[in-house]
Design an enzyme around this catalytic site. Structure first.
Site, PDB file in Angstrom:
ATOM      1  N   LYS A   1      46.695  60.017  35.254  1.00  0.00           N
ATOM      2  CA  LYS A   1      45.962  59.024  36.003  1.00  0.00           C
ATOM      3  C   LYS A   1      44.522  59.505  36.094  1.00  0.00           C
ATOM      4  CE  LYS A   1      46.791  55.419  38.715  1.00  0.00           C
ATOM      5  NZ  LYS A   1      47.371  54.262  38.050  1.00  0.00           N
TER       6      LYS A   1
ATOM      7  N   GLU B   1      47.958  43.602  27.928  1.00  0.00           N
ATOM      8  CA  GLU B   1      48.363  44.450  29.050  1.00  0.00           C
ATOM      9  C   GLU B   1      49.882  44.678  29.044  1.00  0.00           C
ATOM     10  OE1 GLU B   1      47.047  46.420  30.988  1.00  0.00           O
ATOM     11  OE2 GLU B   1      48.374  46.604  32.721  1.00  0.00           O
TER      12      GLU B   1
ATOM     13  N   ASN C   1      38.842  71.632  36.905  1.00  0.00           N
ATOM     14  CA  ASN C   1      39.114  70.309  36.358  1.00  0.00           C
ATOM     15  C   ASN C   1      37.851  69.866  35.624  1.00  0.00           C
ATOM     16  OD1 ASN C   1      39.927  67.730  35.871  1.00  0.00           O
ATOM     17  ND2 ASN C   1      39.832  67.034  38.000  1.00  0.00           N
ATOM     18  N   GLY C   2      37.974  69.427  34.362  1.00  0.00           N
ATOM     19  CA  GLY C   2      36.791  69.004  33.611  1.00  0.00           C
ATOM     20  C   GLY C   2      36.725  69.718  32.273  1.00  0.00           C
TER      21      GLY C   2
ATOM     22  N   LYS D   1      51.650  48.326  28.755  1.00  0.00           N
ATOM     23  CA  LYS D   1      52.615  48.841  29.722  1.00  0.00           C
ATOM     24  C   LYS D   1      53.848  49.378  29.002  1.00  0.00           C
ATOM     25  CE  LYS D   1      50.752  49.329  32.516  1.00  0.00           C
ATOM     26  NZ  LYS D   1      49.385  48.961  32.732  1.00  0.00           N
TER      27      LYS D   1
ATOM     28  N   CYS E   1      43.936  66.434  35.877  1.00  0.00           N
ATOM     29  CA  CYS E   1      44.155  67.714  36.543  1.00  0.00           C
ATOM     30  C   CYS E   1      44.014  67.506  38.058  1.00  0.00           C
ATOM     31  CB  CYS E   1      43.204  68.826  36.133  1.00  0.00           C
ATOM     32  SG  CYS E   1      43.212  69.199  34.379  1.00  0.00           S
TER      33      CYS E   1
ATOM     34  N   HIS F   1      47.659  35.474  10.794  1.00  0.00           N
ATOM     35  CA  HIS F   1      46.648  36.128   9.961  1.00  0.00           C
ATOM     36  C   HIS F   1      47.018  37.577   9.641  1.00  0.00           C
ATOM     37  CE1 HIS F   1      44.026  32.681  10.316  1.00  0.00           C
ATOM     38  NE2 HIS F   1      44.262  32.682  11.625  1.00  0.00           N
TER      39      HIS F   1
ATOM     40  N   TRP G   1      46.263  68.867  32.954  1.00  0.00           N
ATOM     41  CA  TRP G   1      46.363  67.983  31.791  1.00  0.00           C
ATOM     42  C   TRP G   1      45.517  68.661  30.725  1.00  0.00           C
ATOM     43  CZ3 TRP G   1      43.049  65.062  28.685  1.00  0.00           C
ATOM     44  CH2 TRP G   1      43.664  64.068  27.909  1.00  0.00           C
TER      45      TRP G   1
ATOM     46  N   GLU H   1      53.078  52.659  26.957  1.00  0.00           N
ATOM     47  CA  GLU H   1      52.761  53.808  27.813  1.00  0.00           C
ATOM     48  C   GLU H   1      53.996  54.490  28.377  1.00  0.00           C
ATOM     49  OE1 GLU H   1      50.276  51.665  30.718  1.00  0.00           O
ATOM     50  OE2 GLU H   1      49.068  53.474  30.723  1.00  0.00           O
TER      51      GLU H   1
ATOM     52  N   ARG I   1      47.965  63.179  38.372  1.00  0.00           N
ATOM     53  CA  ARG I   1      46.689  63.333  37.662  1.00  0.00           C
ATOM     54  C   ARG I   1      46.811  64.207  36.413  1.00  0.00           C
ATOM     55  NH1 ARG I   1      42.273  62.166  41.232  1.00  0.00           N
ATOM     56  NH2 ARG I   1      40.953  63.222  39.727  1.00  0.00           N
TER      57      ARG I   1
HETATM   58  C1  F6R Z   1      47.074  51.959  31.988  1.00  0.00           C
HETATM   59  C2  F6R Z   1      46.141  52.771  32.700  1.00  0.00           C
HETATM   60  C3  F6R Z   1      44.872  53.160  32.020  1.00  0.00           C
HETATM   61  C4  F6R Z   1      43.696  52.913  32.981  1.00  0.00           C
HETATM   62  C5  F6R Z   1      42.394  53.447  32.366  1.00  0.00           C
HETATM   63  C6  F6R Z   1      41.210  53.165  33.247  1.00  0.00           C
HETATM   64  O1  F6R Z   1      48.226  51.727  32.712  1.00  0.00           O
HETATM   65  O2  F6R Z   1      46.355  53.138  33.812  1.00  0.00           O
HETATM   66  O3  F6R Z   1      44.692  52.461  30.843  1.00  0.00           O
HETATM   67  O4  F6R Z   1      43.607  51.561  33.248  1.00  0.00           O
HETATM   68  O5  F6R Z   1      42.497  54.822  32.151  1.00  0.00           O
HETATM   69  O6  F6R Z   1      41.366  53.747  34.504  1.00  0.00           O
HETATM   70  P1  F6R Z   1      40.503  53.296  35.747  1.00  0.00           P
HETATM   71  O7  F6R Z   1      40.864  51.895  36.047  1.00  0.00           O
HETATM   72  O8  F6R Z   1      40.891  54.245  36.824  1.00  0.00           O
HETATM   73  O9  F6R Z   1      39.080  53.426  35.339  1.00  0.00           O
END
Ligand code: F6R
Length: 612
Positions: free
Chosen positions: A607, A485, A100-101, A489, A2, A508, A74, A492, A27
């Site tokens: 984010k 990773e 937010n929260g 990517k 948010c 396995h 969000w 996501e 966000r």
């Molecule tokens: C993946 C991604 C998330 C963050 C995770 C941790 O692309 O962005 O998996 O890595 O939410 O976020 P931070 O690093 O901000 O604690």
């Protein structure tokens, strides 16, 4: 998650709020809204959808005002809808609030107020807080007191901005577990959930602390605790520029951020390599150097991409600094009664520095007496402030929801830490250290080379897997976390199911999935287990799987076994993930673009996950 923005000053508030919301949209982006005070009357415009949709709605009936607040959401409680979008207004039509929260005791408050006859109009937890403020406002007639009394009854987390039509010269902001920054300019204040909404107006900010309530008027500001005690705060200068949070000619922030990596990795290392001494210097760790040098164990805790960086960190710290390392999902760490000793060092890795799970884990570690270090990107973030010591990654603002440059900069810092501790603890010789330091300096150039040489082949591979429903990523050693990773990517941003595995683990179980439709991406630089990876490739070929591999330039052996190869320059084993992840980031980007996905704002994600 948010975004929150509020403004009080002399300028027309609506464009300021909308611009702020656009910058905060990464966000959270399922609905958005603004509230302004027009002739001492609360005007709210809000709707499900993106900030652009809100902007179109606002444009239908523009109303000038000089105080207001906005929110991009969000959803946690209540589906994304016009009704549940913030800001909300209390049942008297006087107070408006964006939040937010999560209000954990919202149900009890709601029931209590409903019994008193208050009518609720949304499904959100936020409305309970708002109506509670309203109930206290009825008694006190003073918004600041009402907010204070209401917050003292709240369990949960919040960043809030509140205003009342009865006190049209006042904006109130408060935080507990959800970030808020206050931008200070001549005769005006902008409060927002992160500095990206502020930097276009002023560089002078105060990062509010948990339990702070800020009261803003055109004449000045006052920050108090929830117990009404006045507190002074340091004004900090924002160091990034507005250009850094714009797309700069790229179609998406993610693509821009991928291409920034030669520079961001350089920035992460700048001034930290002592080449002639074959070591690194991380000034931010000064206060915990003794604890680090004598640590019996390092615990790394993080989430998502940062957790993957932590896994690479485990491999490198164990191999080169010979310290036992455990890597924990932050969300598990706190609730599984971990054994933490006083001579443990806990490293919390977080791009945003605001991730609720990581914050909770580090607080638990502190409580149990460990030294806690942060590796964070956002300067002044909560995790950065709450750790005993820390290192900033200096990747600059990361706006794309899928993390890219933050990952490589985290790897850069972990590599420097490994070199420093390996040397301090006597497991890396001077000569070895000098060689490693030289290789560090070559990494940005090698990332640039990968970006320069491979885009066309990566686009071809992207075309060939765009319609796939599953993709397997396999790697070993340092490139097992890279496989995780790479898979993260892809899923996501393209919504294709993808899994990462250690290559040898495939037999396995996951091998059952392999047929002629399954693309299998091997991360196979020439390291000490290269021959073993070739055997794993043969196993996939024998089942008609489609093999795509990331290999070193002169690796003709693997090339002859693959449908496609992406060639990268060689480097020291523990630095390879900084190179091998680059093509995987690009691949997921181009697949997502082919599938018309919203690359920078993928569905359901946000984010900075500030709720547990
Ligand atoms: C993946 C991604 C998330 C963050 C995770 C941790 O692309 O962005 O998996 O890595 O939410 O976020 P931070 O690093 O901000 O604690």
């Amino acid at each position: 998650m948010c975004g929150l923005v509020g403004y009080i000053g002399e300028r027309d508030v609506t464009p300021i709020l909308l611009d702020g919301l656009k910058r905060l949209e990464y966000r959270g982006y399922d609905s958005a809204g603004i509230a302004t005070l027009v002739n001492s009357h609360v005007e709210i415009v809000k709707r499900a959808g993106k900030v652009n949709d809100l902007e179109n709605l606002v444009a239908l009936n523009p109303k000038p005002a000089t105080i207001g607040l906005g929110h991009t959401r969000w959803a946690t409680h209540g589906e994304p809808s016009d009704k549940n979008a913030h800001p909300h207004i209390d049942h008297t039509g006087t107070i408006t609030l964006a939040h937010n929260g999560i209000i954990e005791n919202y149900a009890a408050i709601r029931q209590r107020l409903q019994r008193d006859g208050v009518e609720f109009t949304t499904d959100t937890d936020t409305e309970s807080l708002l109506q509670l403020i309203s109930a206290f406002y009825d008694i006190t007639g003073n918004l600041e007191d009402a907010v204070r009394f209401a917050l003292s009854e709240i369990d949960g987390t919040y960043g809030i901005i509140v205003m009342s039509s009865k006190e049209p010269e006042k904006l109130i902001a408060a935080r507990m577990g959800s970030p808020l920054a206050l931008g200070i300019n001549d005769g005006e204040y902008i409060v927002a959930s992160d500095a990206s909404a502020i930097v276009g107006h002023t560089r002078q900010v105060i990062f509010l602390e948990d339990g702070n309530i800020a009261t803003l008027t055109r004449e000045g500001y006052e920050i108090k605790t929830i117990y009404d005690e006045k507190i002074e705060h340091k004004v900090t200068e924002i160091t990034f520029d507005i250009e850094q949070i714009e797309k700069g000619g790229y179609d998406h922030f993610m693509l821009k951020e991928i291409h920034e990596q030669p520079q961001t990795v350089l920035d992460s290392m700048r001034g930290r390599i002592l080449k002639n001494h074959g070591t690194a210097k991380l000034g931010g760790l000064r206060d915990v150097m003794n604890a680090l040098n004598s640590a019996q164990r390092i615990l790394i805790t993080a989430c998502g991409t940062s957790w993957h960086a932590g896994l690479v960190g485990e491999y490198m710290l164990e191999q080169y600094a010979r310290i036992p390392v455990e890597v924990e999902y932050a969300s598990e760490f706190r609730y599984r009664s971990p054994i933490i000793r006083h001579d443990d060092v806990v490293i919390a890795i977080s791009q945003s520095g605001e991730t609720a799970d990581t914050l909770a884990a580090l607080r638990e570690a502190k409580l149990q007496g460990a030294s806690v270090i942060g590796i964070c990107n956002v300067v002044g973030s909560t995790i950065a402030r709450e750790t005993h010591a820390g290192v900033y990654t200096h990747a600059g603002p990361e706006i794309g929801v899928a993390s890219t440059k933050a990952f490589t900069s985290q790897l850069a810092v972990l590599s420097l830490l490994t070199l420093m501790l390996g040397r301090n603890r006597g497991f890396i010789s001077l000569e070895q250290g000098v060689e490693i330091a030289k290789e560090f300096e070559a990494i940005p150039g090698k990332i640039q080379q990968i970006l320069d040489e491979n885009i066309s082949e990566i686009k071809t591979i992207a075309d060939s897997i765009t319609e796939s429903t599953n993709v397997l990523y396999l790697g070993r050693g340092y490139n097992f976390p890279t496989a995780l990773e790479g898979a993260l990517k892809l899923k996501e941003i393209s919504y294709i199911h993808a899994e990462g595995y250690p290559a040898a683990e495939m037999k396995h179980g996951p091998i059952a999935l392999i047929d002629e439709n399954m693309p299998v991406i091997f991360i196979a630089p020439q390291d000490k287990i290269h021959e073993k990876v070739i055997s794993n490739i043969e196993e996939v070929r024998a089942r008609k799987g489609r093999v795509i591999a990331i290999v070193n330039h002169d690796d003709e052996q693997i090339e002859s076994l693959c449908e496609h190869v992406i060639k990268i320059p060689p480097t020291t084993d523990f630095l390879t993930p900084m190179l091998t992840i680059i093509p995987l980031q690009l691949l997921s980007y181009y697949v997502a673009v082919n599938r018309n996905c919203d690359v920078d704002q993928p569905r359901n994600l946000a984010k900075s996950v500030t709720v547990e």
